[in-house]
Scaffold this motif. Structure first.
Motif, PDB file in Angstrom:
ATOM      1  N   SER A  86     -24.560 -17.287  12.915  1.00 10.97           N
ATOM      2  CA  SER A  86     -23.820 -18.196  13.777  1.00 10.97           C
ATOM      3  C   SER A  86     -24.801 -19.087  14.538  1.00 10.97           C
ATOM      4  O   SER A  86     -25.942 -19.275  14.104  1.00 10.97           O
ATOM      5  CB  SER A  86     -22.930 -17.382  14.733  1.00 10.97           C
ATOM      6  N   TYR A  88     -26.361 -20.392  18.502  1.00 12.48           N
ATOM      7  CA  TYR A  88     -26.578 -20.118  19.923  1.00 12.48           C
ATOM      8  C   TYR A  88     -25.575 -20.904  20.779  1.00 12.48           C
ATOM      9  O   TYR A  88     -25.443 -22.114  20.650  1.00 12.48           O
ATOM     10  CB  TYR A  88     -28.002 -20.533  20.265  1.00 12.48           C
ATOM     11  N   ALA A  90     -22.338 -20.712  20.646  1.00  9.14           N
ATOM     12  CA  ALA A  90     -21.123 -21.095  19.922  1.00  9.14           C
ATOM     13  C   ALA A  90     -19.910 -20.984  20.847  1.00  9.14           C
ATOM     14  O   ALA A  90     -19.701 -19.962  21.501  1.00  9.14           O
ATOM     15  CB  ALA A  90     -20.944 -20.194  18.703  1.00  9.14           C
ATOM     16  N   ALA A  99     -21.569 -26.291  16.513  1.00  8.22           N
ATOM     17  CA  ALA A  99     -21.445 -24.980  17.160  1.00  8.22           C
ATOM     18  C   ALA A  99     -19.974 -24.599  17.324  1.00  8.22           C
ATOM     19  O   ALA A  99     -19.645 -23.413  17.403  1.00  8.22           O
ATOM     20  CB  ALA A  99     -22.157 -24.990  18.508  1.00  8.22           C
ATOM     21  N   HIS A 102     -18.968 -22.817  14.213  1.00  5.43           N
ATOM     22  CA  HIS A 102     -19.458 -21.439  14.203  1.00  5.43           C
ATOM     23  C   HIS A 102     -18.563 -20.535  15.046  1.00  5.43           C
ATOM     24  O   HIS A 102     -18.287 -19.391  14.665  1.00  5.43           O
ATOM     25  CB  HIS A 102     -20.902 -21.387  14.708  1.00  5.43           C
ATOM     26  N   TYR A 103     -18.115 -21.035  16.180  1.00  7.11           N
ATOM     27  CA  TYR A 103     -17.215 -20.243  17.022  1.00  7.11           C
ATOM     28  C   TYR A 103     -15.918 -19.936  16.274  1.00  7.11           C
ATOM     29  O   TYR A 103     -15.430 -18.800  16.286  1.00  7.11           O
ATOM     30  CB  TYR A 103     -16.899 -21.000  18.314  1.00  7.11           C
ATOM     31  N   GLU A 106     -16.561 -17.309  13.669  1.00  8.43           N
ATOM     32  CA  GLU A 106     -16.612 -15.987  14.308  1.00  8.43           C
ATOM     33  C   GLU A 106     -15.192 -15.465  14.561  1.00  8.43           C
ATOM     34  O   GLU A 106     -14.897 -14.281  14.316  1.00  8.43           O
ATOM     35  CB  GLU A 106     -17.365 -16.061  15.631  1.00  8.43           C
ATOM     36  N   PHE A 118     -22.901 -10.710  14.691  1.00  8.10           N
ATOM     37  CA  PHE A 118     -23.176 -12.143  14.716  1.00  8.10           C
ATOM     38  C   PHE A 118     -24.607 -12.397  15.175  1.00  8.10           C
ATOM     39  O   PHE A 118     -25.060 -11.858  16.192  1.00  8.10           O
ATOM     40  CB  PHE A 118     -22.211 -12.867  15.657  1.00  8.10           C
ATOM     41  N   ARG A 120     -26.580 -15.305  16.556  1.00  7.64           N
ATOM     42  CA  ARG A 120     -26.467 -16.650  17.113  1.00  7.64           C
ATOM     43  C   ARG A 120     -27.864 -17.258  17.234  1.00  7.64           C
ATOM     44  O   ARG A 120     -28.551 -17.091  18.230  1.00  7.64           O
ATOM     45  CB  ARG A 120     -25.745 -16.609  18.459  1.00  7.64           C
ATOM     46  N   THR A 173     -23.217  -9.072  19.139  1.00  9.47           N
ATOM     47  CA  THR A 173     -23.668 -10.452  18.984  1.00  9.47           C
ATOM     48  C   THR A 173     -25.082 -10.552  19.523  1.00  9.47           C
ATOM     49  O   THR A 173     -25.350 -10.183  20.677  1.00  9.47           O
ATOM     50  CB  THR A 173     -22.762 -11.422  19.752  1.00  9.47           C
ATOM     51  N   ASN A 175     -28.420 -12.977  20.356  1.00 12.78           N
ATOM     52  CA  ASN A 175     -28.901 -14.336  20.588  1.00 12.78           C
ATOM     53  C   ASN A 175     -30.361 -14.392  20.169  1.00 12.78           C
ATOM     54  O   ASN A 175     -31.211 -13.694  20.756  1.00 12.78           O
ATOM     55  CB  ASN A 175     -28.763 -14.715  22.059  1.00 12.78           C
TER      56      ASN A 175
END
Length: 265
Positions: A86, A88, A90, A99, A102-103, A106, A118, A120, A173, A175
């Motif tokens: 995904s 960063y 998102a 982005a 990507h959200y 998800e 995920f 990110r 998730t 990051n």
């Protein structure tokens, strides 16, 4: 990168690719050609797979529809766990337009009933040298904003850790950032010091950014994505440091200078 590292670790894997000629030649891993948009074929090549490493599709106007089709096919084929690359920050209202896709991806995975992890990823360090034009100037409306770019190498190592024992990472998730927050002005200085090429940064206005990209004849969605790459940095949405790369890999992520000092393949 992920496929090679998994092969070195002795993990059984199935390579799903768009082009068999670009697949790595790995013993016991036969590439299967398919596309995200072909849900029937995707379901066939996924049959019997339990864990799926899903790399986001190439940028396209219908990328989100491709993702939805593939996710639905994976759920229908009995996949139990999806590890998805995904982005960063998102969010449905993210400044960087892609982005938002990507959200939404998800959300589709969450709603599928499959387990998920995920990744990110921040912008890739590998991408920063490519921002400079032929004249060595990085142009964009990023202002003095900061970006915590991460190398693809660090993302791959993080993914391999998860894929080798996915049960430990269900519902998490991560990051993935580099070790530093840098402005594009600083990035230009680092690029100059390590590439032998003089690179400078010119902070455009948003209006200048759209005007300077008009000659490419790209569709509006793509120009919006290009420009919002920079406005997201200006808005502070790509700043912030995460410990997740080190937590997953046991190594500090690469800085831009360290990335540039490595032999480039």
């Amino acid at each position: 990168m992920v496929a090679r590292q998994l092969a070195d670790a002795g993990s059984a894997q199935r390579l799903l690719v768009r082009d068999a000629g670009r697949a790595p030649g790995l013993e016991g891993a036969v590439p299967l050609v398919f596309s995200y948009a072909d849900s029937v074929l995707a379901g066939q090549v996924l049959e019997g797979a339990k864990v799926l490493f899903m790399v986001s599709a190439a940028e396209a106007e219908d990328r989100l529809e491709q993702h939805y089709s593939f996710i639905d096919a994976a759920a229908g084929a009995g996949v139990q766990h999806v590890v998805y690359t995904s982005f960063y920050g998102a969010a449905p209202d993210a400044t960087f337009t892609l982005a938002r896709d990507h959200y939404a991806t998800e959300a589709r995975i969450r709603a599928s009933g499959m387990d998920f992890t995920f990744l990110r990823d921040n912008f890739y360090l590998d991408f920063l040298p490519l921002l400079a034009g032929e004249d060595g100037v990085i142009r964009g409306p990023a202002g003095d904003g900061l970006v915590s770019a991460v190398s693809r190498e660090d993302v791959a190592r993080s993914a391999v850790t998860i894929l080798r024992d996915p049960a430990l990472h269900v519902g998490t998730t991560y990051n993935l950032t580099g070790p530093e927050e840098i402005s594009l002005g600083t990035a230009a200085e680092v690029l100059t010091a390590h590439t032998g090429r003089t690179v400078t940064y010119h902070p455009e206005t948003v209006e200048e950014a759209y005007a300077s990209r008009a000659s490419y004849g790209a569709p509006p969605w793509q120009v919006d994505a290009w420009v919002s790459t920079y406005t997201a940095i200006a808005a502070g949405e790509l700043a912030g440091l995460s410990p997740d790369v080190r937590a997953l890999t046991g190594r500090d992520p690469l800085s831009l200078a360290e990335f540039l000092a490595q032999p480039q393949l």
